[in-house]
Design an enzyme around this catalytic site. Sequence first.
Site, PDB file in Angstrom:
ATOM      1  N   TYR A 232     -12.595  12.097 -20.249  1.00  0.00           N
ATOM      2  CA  TYR A 232     -13.414  13.303 -20.330  1.00  0.00           C
ATOM      3  C   TYR A 232     -13.651  13.504 -21.811  1.00  0.00           C
ATOM      4  O   TYR A 232     -12.697  13.542 -22.594  1.00  0.00           O
ATOM      5  CB  TYR A 232     -12.664  14.507 -19.770  1.00  0.00           C
ATOM      6  CG  TYR A 232     -12.741  14.652 -18.259  1.00  0.00           C
ATOM      7  CD1 TYR A 232     -13.967  14.593 -17.606  1.00  0.00           C
ATOM      8  CD2 TYR A 232     -11.596  14.877 -17.510  1.00  0.00           C
ATOM      9  CE1 TYR A 232     -14.044  14.751 -16.232  1.00  0.00           C
ATOM     10  CE2 TYR A 232     -11.667  15.030 -16.133  1.00  0.00           C
ATOM     11  CZ  TYR A 232     -12.895  14.969 -15.507  1.00  0.00           C
ATOM     12  OH  TYR A 232     -12.961  15.123 -14.149  1.00  0.00           O
ATOM     13  N   ASP A 260     -20.381  12.789 -14.807  1.00  0.00           N
ATOM     14  CA  ASP A 260     -20.901  13.693 -13.762  1.00  0.00           C
ATOM     15  C   ASP A 260     -20.229  15.064 -13.796  1.00  0.00           C
ATOM     16  O   ASP A 260     -20.259  15.802 -12.831  1.00  0.00           O
ATOM     17  CB  ASP A 260     -20.732  13.060 -12.366  1.00  0.00           C
ATOM     18  CG  ASP A 260     -19.272  12.773 -12.023  1.00  0.00           C
ATOM     19  OD1 ASP A 260     -18.375  13.160 -12.798  1.00  0.00           O
ATOM     20  OD2 ASP A 260     -19.028  12.142 -10.972  1.00  0.00           O
ATOM     21  N   HIS A 349     -17.752  11.763  -7.701  1.00  0.00           N
ATOM     22  CA  HIS A 349     -16.488  12.419  -8.031  1.00  0.00           C
ATOM     23  C   HIS A 349     -15.756  12.873  -6.751  1.00  0.00           C
ATOM     24  O   HIS A 349     -15.127  13.921  -6.708  1.00  0.00           O
ATOM     25  CB  HIS A 349     -16.789  13.642  -8.906  1.00  0.00           C
ATOM     26  CG  HIS A 349     -15.791  13.927  -9.981  1.00  0.00           C
ATOM     27  ND1 HIS A 349     -16.055  13.750 -11.318  1.00  0.00           N
ATOM     28  CD2 HIS A 349     -14.530  14.403  -9.934  1.00  0.00           C
ATOM     29  CE1 HIS A 349     -15.007  14.124 -12.032  1.00  0.00           C
ATOM     30  NE2 HIS A 349     -14.062  14.518 -11.208  1.00  0.00           N
TER      31      HIS A 349
HETATM   32  C1  LIG Z   1      -7.506  15.323  -6.906  1.00  0.00           C
HETATM   33  C2  LIG Z   1      -8.599  14.576  -7.608  1.00  0.00           C
HETATM   34  C3  LIG Z   1      -8.653  14.584  -8.982  1.00  0.00           C
HETATM   35  C4  LIG Z   1      -9.656  13.877  -9.640  1.00  0.00           C
HETATM   36  N1  LIG Z   1      -9.648  13.858 -10.997  1.00  0.00           N
HETATM   37  C5  LIG Z   1     -10.602  13.165 -11.655  1.00  0.00           C
HETATM   38  C6  LIG Z   1     -10.602  13.118 -13.065  1.00  0.00           C
HETATM   39  O1  LIG Z   1      -9.750  13.717 -13.724  1.00  0.00           O
HETATM   40  N2  LIG Z   1     -11.591  12.400 -13.685  1.00  0.00           N
HETATM   41  C7  LIG Z   1     -12.545  11.729 -12.976  1.00  0.00           C
HETATM   42  O2  LIG Z   1     -13.413  11.085 -13.573  1.00  0.00           O
HETATM   43  N3  LIG Z   1     -12.551  11.744 -11.624  1.00  0.00           N
HETATM   44  C8  LIG Z   1     -11.609  12.435 -10.968  1.00  0.00           C
HETATM   45  N4  LIG Z   1     -11.616  12.457  -9.595  1.00  0.00           N
HETATM   46  C9  LIG Z   1     -12.639  11.672  -8.863  1.00  0.00           C
HETATM   47  C10 LIG Z   1     -12.108  10.281  -8.522  1.00  0.00           C
HETATM   48  O3  LIG Z   1     -11.986   9.475  -9.670  1.00  0.00           O
HETATM   49  C11 LIG Z   1     -13.022   9.549  -7.540  1.00  0.00           C
HETATM   50  O4  LIG Z   1     -14.338   9.590  -8.019  1.00  0.00           O
HETATM   51  C12 LIG Z   1     -12.951  10.140  -6.129  1.00  0.00           C
HETATM   52  O5  LIG Z   1     -11.671  10.632  -5.845  1.00  0.00           O
HETATM   53  C13 LIG Z   1     -13.299   9.089  -5.094  1.00  0.00           C
HETATM   54  O6  LIG Z   1     -13.357   9.642  -3.825  1.00  0.00           O
HETATM   55  P1  LIG Z   1     -12.162   9.567  -2.745  1.00  0.00           P
HETATM   56  O7  LIG Z   1     -11.137  10.576  -3.182  1.00  0.00           O
HETATM   57  O8  LIG Z   1     -12.858   9.943  -1.482  1.00  0.00           O
HETATM   58  O9  LIG Z   1     -11.625   8.157  -2.732  1.00  0.00           O
HETATM   59  C14 LIG Z   1     -10.634  13.163  -8.907  1.00  0.00           C
HETATM   60  C15 LIG Z   1     -10.566  13.170  -7.520  1.00  0.00           C
HETATM   61  C16 LIG Z   1      -9.573  13.861  -6.864  1.00  0.00           C
HETATM   62  C17 LIG Z   1      -9.519  13.841  -5.362  1.00  0.00           C
END
Ligand SMILES: Cc1cc2nc3c(=O)[nH]c(=O)nc-3n(C[C@H](O)[C@H](O)[C@H](O)COP(=O)(O)O)c2cc1C
Length: 491
Positions: A232, A260, A349
Amino acid sequence: MALKGSQVAEHADAESCWGKAYDVTEFLPDHPGGQGVILKYAGRDATRAFDPVHPPDTLGKYLDASKHLGPVDMATVAAEAGEDDPDEAERRERLARRPLLSQCYNLFDFEAVARRVMKRAAWAYYSSAADDEMTMRENHGALHRVWFRPRVLVDVEKVDFSTTMLGAKCSAPFYVTATALGKLGHPEGEVVLTRAARSHDVIQMIPTLASCSFDDIVDARRGGQVQWLQLYVNKDRDVTRRIVRHAEARGCRGLFITVDAPQLGRREKDMRSKFTDGGSHVQAGQDTDTSQGAARAISSFIDPSLSWADVPWFRSITAMPIVLKGVQRVEDVLRAVDAGVQGVVLSNHGGRQLDFARSGIEVLAETMPVLRERGLDRGFDVFVDGGFRRASDILKALCLGATGVGIGRPFLYAMSAYGQDGVERAMQLLKDEMEMNMRLIGCASVGDLHPGLVDARGLFVHSNPTPVDALSSTVYDPLVVPPQRPKAAKL
Ligand SMILES: Cc1cc2nc3c(=O)[nH]c(=O)nc-3n(C[C@H](O)[C@H](O)[C@H](O)COP(=O)(O)O)c2cc1C
């Protein structure tokens, strides 16, 4: 000399508030999560509430050295307020009677168990998504609109699904994507994912907003284990440069810049859980920040002015391959190629940002024909994530041209419900499914997968589904998740 607990307890109001051995009085109005939550724990040991949502170096980074008051003699400090959650005893009971790990047969089973055994706020943070959560559900639903066109009579006695991502070899075409706040689900946090990834030779993307420190996560790595950094971008570019250079020096093999999230999405499950948490304990006269939830509370440093113009700067500060995470249209994929980065993650995301953003799999199907037509599909890695729960889902993406698939929530749920063993089993289940499905579609290696093996024409159709066939669905006997064991049984 160590401070005494009674000295700390004397400072439990907004006039003069010490959090453990830090004077946070002046910081109160600036706390991204609101001052209510600090005051709630003022004068007591707040470690258990603080740790899961703050990386260990937070106070060092954000609180001036003059406010570091020195160590407190913890034996003399009032214990943290007891569990606020009236359902906690029941939750522990459910945890004790959760199904055996061997009763989990697929990734959804972990989600079902995690929902029963996780703390309310943790479940809310992990499971939540933006607004009406349409995109989150579409992410998995879209995969149902892709069907296989398998080949038969192919020798598939030996199947090899190892592959290469950003030049690094790995045992399977999926990776652990970045998910913040690992300690909400497990007391050891992200290092649990590191260890499981190591056992399975799977790549791990380390989140900027990890609960463990970056160095702890890297220290948990062994041998040639591959890790990437999710970034980030901080408004303060010196901080950003420092983070990126440190990651490179510590051996990270890819920089995934999240694009995003100029503002974090509105995740109502998360917000509601925080409302209950802060609302009832705040000291009189203080505003509680009920509008935030864990997500927004930890993310106020993210730079909303980040733009394409910044990409050359990133290229100038690191030799790591750069990948833009969160690209959602083919036009931006082409811009990423032009900008000279090494790849993109087609992702929304996990549905946590813009509701009604399209699924990653749909954007992949839009993107790859254009890249192929222009001869840009080689040497440029296209990753995808969001809603992937079965190896068949992953194979659909690989057929369409993805280099690899990110898995988010399922590994968090497996970790929360069963720790490292759970994550390892989840990875093993995916690998078992992978081997079987590769055989069944008639491919012995990842290199054999191609778009002709799927029918993805339905992907772009966003109309409502066919009406439910009520009669047959009443008769249909649904699959079930593993049951709780009886009360008397021991773990
Ligand atoms: C609890 C949680 C925290 C997340 N934190 C971040 C993050 O800090 N940075 C980021 O780029 N994506 C974050 N994501 C998005 C994930 O990298 C990813 O795009 C997403 O979880 C994929 O979908 P799925 O959970 O259905 O597999 C987060 C997702 C979840 C569920």
